[in-house]
Design an enzyme around this catalytic site. Sequence first.
Site, PDB file in Angstrom:
ATOM      1  N   ASN A  91       0.805  -1.227   0.000  1.00  0.00           N
ATOM      2  CA  ASN A  91       0.000   0.000   0.000  1.00  0.00           C
ATOM      3  C   ASN A  91       0.835   1.274   0.000  1.00  0.00           C
ATOM      4  O   ASN A  91       0.363   2.326  -0.397  1.00  0.00           O
ATOM      5  CB  ASN A  91      -0.968   0.007   1.188  1.00  0.00           C
ATOM      6  CG  ASN A  91      -0.316  -0.402   2.479  1.00  0.00           C
ATOM      7  OD1 ASN A  91       0.312  -1.457   2.565  1.00  0.00           O
ATOM      8  ND2 ASN A  91      -0.439   0.424   3.494  1.00  0.00           N
ATOM      9  N   CYS A 104      -4.076   4.649   8.520  1.00  0.00           N
ATOM     10  CA  CYS A 104      -4.317   4.122   9.863  1.00  0.00           C
ATOM     11  C   CYS A 104      -3.246   4.566  10.837  1.00  0.00           C
ATOM     12  O   CYS A 104      -3.433   4.577  12.027  1.00  0.00           O
ATOM     13  CB  CYS A 104      -4.333   2.607   9.844  1.00  0.00           C
ATOM     14  SG  CYS A 104      -4.981   1.974   8.345  1.00  0.00           S
TER      15      CYS A 104
HETATM   16  N1  PLP Z   1      -4.689  -4.010   3.730  1.00  0.00           N
HETATM   17  C1  PLP Z   1      -4.113  -3.081   2.943  1.00  0.00           C
HETATM   18  C2  PLP Z   1      -3.000  -3.484   2.034  1.00  0.00           C
HETATM   19  C3  PLP Z   1      -4.556  -1.757   2.993  1.00  0.00           C
HETATM   20  O1  PLP Z   1      -3.994  -0.846   2.199  1.00  0.00           O
HETATM   21  C4  PLP Z   1      -5.609  -1.424   3.871  1.00  0.00           C
HETATM   22  C5  PLP Z   1      -6.056  -0.022   3.999  1.00  0.00           C
HETATM   23  O2  PLP Z   1      -5.276   0.917   3.818  1.00  0.00           O
HETATM   24  C6  PLP Z   1      -6.179  -2.434   4.646  1.00  0.00           C
HETATM   25  C7  PLP Z   1      -5.692  -3.721   4.554  1.00  0.00           C
HETATM   26  C8  PLP Z   1      -7.323  -2.155   5.586  1.00  0.00           C
HETATM   27  O3  PLP Z   1      -8.479  -1.916   4.831  1.00  0.00           O
HETATM   28  P1  PLP Z   1      -9.871  -1.577   5.533  1.00  0.00           P
HETATM   29  O4  PLP Z   1      -9.924  -0.095   5.635  1.00  0.00           O
HETATM   30  O5  PLP Z   1     -10.909  -2.104   4.590  1.00  0.00           O
HETATM   31  O6  PLP Z   1      -9.896  -2.252   6.840  1.00  0.00           O
END
Ligand code: PLP
Length: 395
Positions: free
Chosen positions: A153, A327
Amino acid sequence: MRVYLDNNATTKVDEQVKRVMEPFLCERFGNPNSLHDYAKEIIPDIKYAYEQIYMGFGANKKDSIVMTSCATESNNWILKSVYFRDIMSGRKDHIIVSEVEHPSIIATAKFLETLGVKVSYLPINSEGLIDASTVRDYITPKTALVSIMWVNNETGAIFPIEEISQICKENNVLFHTDAVQAVGKIKINLELLQGVDFLTFSAHKFHGPKGVGGLFIRSGREVTPLFHGGAQMGGLRSGTINVGAIAGMGKAIELAVDSIDFDYPDVIELRDQLEDEILKIEDTFVVTPREKRVGSTLLVSFRGIEGESMLWDLNKAGIAASTGSACASEDLESNPVMEAIGAEADLAHTAIRFSLSRYTTKMEIDYTIEEVKKAVKRLREISSSYAYTPHTEKK
Ligand code: PLP
């Protein structure tokens, strides 16, 4: 002008998705588990959404796709399920995750460590990539699960999921991939990827609504129910389902898959333009080679400029970017991937992520380039560290 370049954090809902969802709020609001017509008349919509989602992932009807509230839920679920099924019994004691997984994997792995689970954190190399063969070195006879994201990400780096899943299959180890950032950028065909046992996705990353995602579970793989209660989702995740959100996610995935052929080439072109122009600025760095990244993401370091200061300047100009995953953005910490790569501390603090979508326009990118140049000039002029850095001629 307002420019949204934080699409790896979340995306706007596509108008077509919104139209699909609207009737399920006030008109077609029945509980699909009821026995009257309010329920019966929405069953075809739910079935259709499921078909769209199965098709989007190239999944077989025999496999299960359980709708969850988000990717964080799916990621927590699969790791904890493996603990309940395979580790608590003492049969297995070990899992492998990469050191650059999303916090919903890393924090869950750390929690499992407190319960006695052995966790290996697979390293990335200096380009932010994973060498699939290293997975083999980490697998032990007691490894229960390997969980590696498909696309990172932060950098957009594509990890070799096909090879890693194959290695896991050969070693009889379950394999999970967090495919949140891959949807709409990479064609996913789970029928061809038999080594993938579980896969996580989330609608708000591909122009669907927030609060809905899913976990793919290959036929024959057992998981512990997440919520006990009614029999919804095959008893794996009880609770009245969010019909509108699931219908919206169905439409969103259909559009996302189509956009790979139709809109994605334009996204790549715009990202490349942004990257080329930024790299013309002195002392700017991108770690992962372009051809090993998805076409929508650019993580770039500007030596001598705190990421947060850059974000501030860009935000004042109406441009939304990011210093790291949303986050964790409340902490003024360095970018976790830059740290994992072993980047110098001053560079790890200067990384800015620009993430585009199929809605990003050329005019927005032209404007962003100009504003980035202005911000770099202003911030370097007032930077106490930049003038003294040995990496630059500017003294
Ligand atoms: N996994 C990845 C690779 C992400 O980029 C994200 C959010 O940024 C998540 C999980 C978490 O996603 P969610 O907001 O649907 O919990």
